[in-house]
Write an enzyme that holds these catalytic residues in place. Structure first.
Site, PDB file in Angstrom:
ATOM      1  CG  HIS B  82       5.975  -3.710  -0.352  1.00 54.51           C
ATOM      2  ND1 HIS B  82       5.939  -4.484   0.562  1.00 54.51           N
ATOM      3  CD2 HIS B  82       4.967  -3.762  -1.104  1.00 54.51           C
ATOM      4  CE1 HIS B  82       4.800  -5.102   0.744  1.00 54.51           C
ATOM      5  NE2 HIS B  82       4.193  -4.890  -0.414  1.00 54.51           N
ATOM      6  CG  ASP B 161      -0.935  -2.283   8.497  1.00 55.79           C
ATOM      7  OD1 ASP B 161      -1.950  -1.903   7.774  1.00 55.79           O
ATOM      8  OD2 ASP B 161      -0.413  -3.464   8.452  1.00 55.79           O
ATOM      9  NE  ARG B 168      -7.754  -3.407   4.624  1.00 53.06           N
ATOM     10  CZ  ARG B 168      -6.772  -3.296   3.995  1.00 53.06           C
ATOM     11  NH1 ARG B 168      -5.811  -2.984   4.758  1.00 53.06           N
ATOM     12  NH2 ARG B 168      -6.569  -3.716   2.843  1.00 53.06           N
ATOM     13  CB  SER B 183      -1.899  -1.438   4.765  1.00 53.20           C
ATOM     14  OG  SER B 183      -1.137  -2.676   5.126  1.00 53.20           O
ATOM     15  CE  LYS B 187       2.422  -3.259   6.374  1.00 55.68           C
ATOM     16  NZ  LYS B 187       1.662  -4.571   6.090  1.00 55.68           N
TER      17      LYS B 187
END
Lengths: 436, 436
Positions: B82, B161, B168, B183, B187
């Site tokens: 990621h 999320d 948020r 978050s 995922k």
């Protein structure tokens, strides 16, 4: 203007402008700003605080969210008092007629008992026939004719505070000094007061437990008031044992009558005289608190304060004959005493525990919808510093059942501490902060 | 359990327990806990932070709020990467087939371009016929047959999320390291990865602008992963100029092909090789990063990484012949160049400004519902440290209209700084933090 940006601004520790605070309050009340944004902002305020000026903007915006009582056609000066709440605190019942007798107009809008603290309206309702919540025209008439009147807070006044308080209650944002300040001040000013005197209570029976917390709130109230060009005095008073000797709705009316006759307990009179004197000064009647204290004492001595009280009882539908007849007689059916286990001196009385003992009795309540009882309560036969013999009565309790009386006695017992030395006694007036 | 108490607990700086975090997440998703309580808690987290263990509980509770891909029947090891997002970041397109060629299975679920950062799915969609979002069975087949597959994030995965991020976004609580951590991680783990490698970008074109911020996030990702018994490597990489030379959807596919042929820009290859090597180590293929780097280089050299890429194109409906035919030819209709005003060396290129320039072109988008263009973009003819003559081209831009091209040229011009000295160049790999 975007609410998200205002949240981020406050989160970053920056003060919001007048326009930003107005946007936020009007948007919340109209429903345009959702509660989840307001609660995030409230939490950011909890952590970052607000400047006094900013708190003033919030106070002003909250006032403008609803009805504002315009009492400016009255002769004035219009001065009110607000207490942060204590146990045995019947000061309003004595202070309002006394200040009126000194030439101040007192538009007093009070609340009801909740948790460990009593409520002025519940006390007044124990007077036979008395209407503690009255229409606006009668309230005005009271101010004109007797110099003061008592009523409940109108639902139309400061709707922003009702909405915001409900949200604070469930989002962990009650304990914020600027939010508390704006909540208190907005209601008092919307109700027509020009100047305010605050009794910021400090100690085991108060919301502010430490001198530091109490002073922080007192400074916030005074400085926010200053930013709004108002005269404000905050008196920090000790709430380590109940104020006076009687706790209960009718019991506290009785003790107030005694005070108005010049025969009240010393601690209660000290606090009441000081607060009233500051109202007299804030109202511009006399220039110094010493002169104001003298004026108060003479209005007690000449009976005019008591006259004002009784005139108000009649005006608000109360039966003054019945009141005076029942005085020192009307009591709940069951009575029992709590006796000392040992000899010595009363070292301390935990006023929070005593306040909580009022709930099962029916002096106070846990939930706003619960009813209270007029004739229950207790009398402190011994207060701090007084000598006690083993087996001597410390407290007399009046209750609606024997069982409740015993429960309450068990609650009160651990609140009394008996020691072998005379404890040091000092003034209940801990500090005074002023913007005059 | 009362949500108000959990807010107050967090507000007071105390960590919530596993059960408390689960209560909060499941209550929010089911609608039992209102958004205004969640947003107050989010703001309290912003100020008080969360322990790594607590962040792990949040990650786990969020994973369990929706569908979890169970890929455990595959041979594995299942490792994903990621990136926190940068400009010109086409690493995934090279890394996934390369890691697959080294024996790792890469279940890659990616996002789309937003703001100044590009999106892997938008890049893949520029390949003729390519389906960047595919059904689960085809995704599994890809993992089995070619060792990797690309798809979008399923709506059923981690609904907590999506809900929480939306909240948020409007409550000023995006910039919280533990919330960002939970978050991202929730995922990736819900999508079936066993181990993760993070590219935490740092610099003007990244969300984390400073080394300190980037390291804080990297440590949080690694330590939270450790608390969940996962292997995690976080590589902090510089994002001070765009990665590689080409920015644009098809342009970045082209540059990825060049990399897979062993002919990519040095900076892009440095970052890609390092990240892929850590995936190979995290997957247990070889024990050290040096051995993993050697393995990666040999898989590029023997053409097997490129083969994997092209096999994936075919599997996901892409036309590999059309892709290779269009390579280095297909461009938007208008082309113009930005030329140097002076002689010297490229001192710096503001990657944030270059990323923003992609929005009017159609490389990226401002709002998720906007479309992107496949063939627009720009090529950096000169990168940091390279010598420049006056009038020489720095950037070539391809656009859908002459006007847009000129607008973009004006946006890019101030992003280039030409100096008189050769700037010091150093590795893009700034720091590595590991839990292996």
């Amino acid at each position: 203007m975007r609410m998200t940006d205002l949240i981020i601004k406050k989160r970053s520790g920056k003060p919001l402008s007048k326009g930003e605070i107005e946007f936020l309050v009007t948007g919340y009340v109209s429903g345009e700003i959702p509660p989840y944004q307001i609660s995030a902002w409230l939490m950011a305020v909890y952590f970052q605080g607000m400047s006094f000026e900013e708190t003033g903007y919030l106070t002003r915006a909250m006032i403008n969210s609803g009805k504002v009582f315009d009492l400016s056609s009255l002769a004035g000066p219009l001065v009110d008092k607000h207490s942060t709440g204590g146990v045995g605190d019947k000061v309003s019942l004595i202070l309002a007629p006394l200040a009126a007798a000194c030439g101040v107009q007192v538009p007093m809008m009070s609340g009801r008992a909740l948790g460990h603290t009593g409520g002025t309206l519940d006390k007044l309702d124990s007077i036979p026939g008395y209407q503690s919540v009255i229409p606006e025209d009668l309230f005005r008439r009271g101010l004109i004719e007797t110099g003061f009147a008592m009523t409940g807070q109108s639902k139309d006044v400061v709707p922003a505070d009702r909405l915001m308080y409900a949200l604070r209650d469930v989002t962990g944002t009650v304990e914020s000094v600027p939010l508390i300040t704006a909540s208190i001040m907005s209601k008092k000013f919307a109700e027509g007061a020009q100047s305010l005197v605050f009794d910021v209570k400090c100690g085991s029976g108060a919301f502010m437990k430490t001198a530091e917390e109490a002073e922080k709130l007192a400074v916030s109230l005074v400085e926010t008031g200053r930013s709004l060009d108002r005269k404000i005095v905050a008196v920090i008073t000790a709430m380590d044992e109940p104020l006076g000797r009687k706790v209960g709705n009718f019991l506290e009316v009785e003790e107030s009558l005694a005070c108005l006759r010049g025969d009240g307990p010393e601690d209660l009179m000290e606090v009441t005289l000081r607060l009233t004197a500051w109202m007299v000064v804030a109202g511009g009647i006399v220039p110094t608190v010493e002169e104001a204290l003298d004026l108060c004492r003479s209005r007690l001595a000449d009976g005019s304060a008591l006259d004002r009280f009784l005139a108000n009882v009649s005006l608000q539908g109360g039966d003054r004959e019945a009141l005076l007849e029942r005085e020192n007689k009307a009591r709940a059916a069951y009575s029992l005493e709590m006796k000392a286990d040992e000899e010595g001196y009363v070292e301390s009385i935990d006023s929070f525990a005593l306040g909580m003992a009022g709930i099962p009795l029916g002096v106070g309540r846990n939930k706003t919808e619960d009813a209270v009882e007029p004739l229950v309560g207790y009398e402190l036969l011994k207060k701090r510093g007084e000598p006690v013999k083993k087996g001597e009565s410390l407290v007399r309790i009046w209750s609606e059942s024997q069982e409740t009386g015993e429960t309450v006695r068990d609650m009160i017992r651990p609140a009394y501490r008996i020691g072998q030395k005379i404890p040091e006694l000092s003034s209940l007036i801990l500090k005074e902060i002023k913007a005059l």
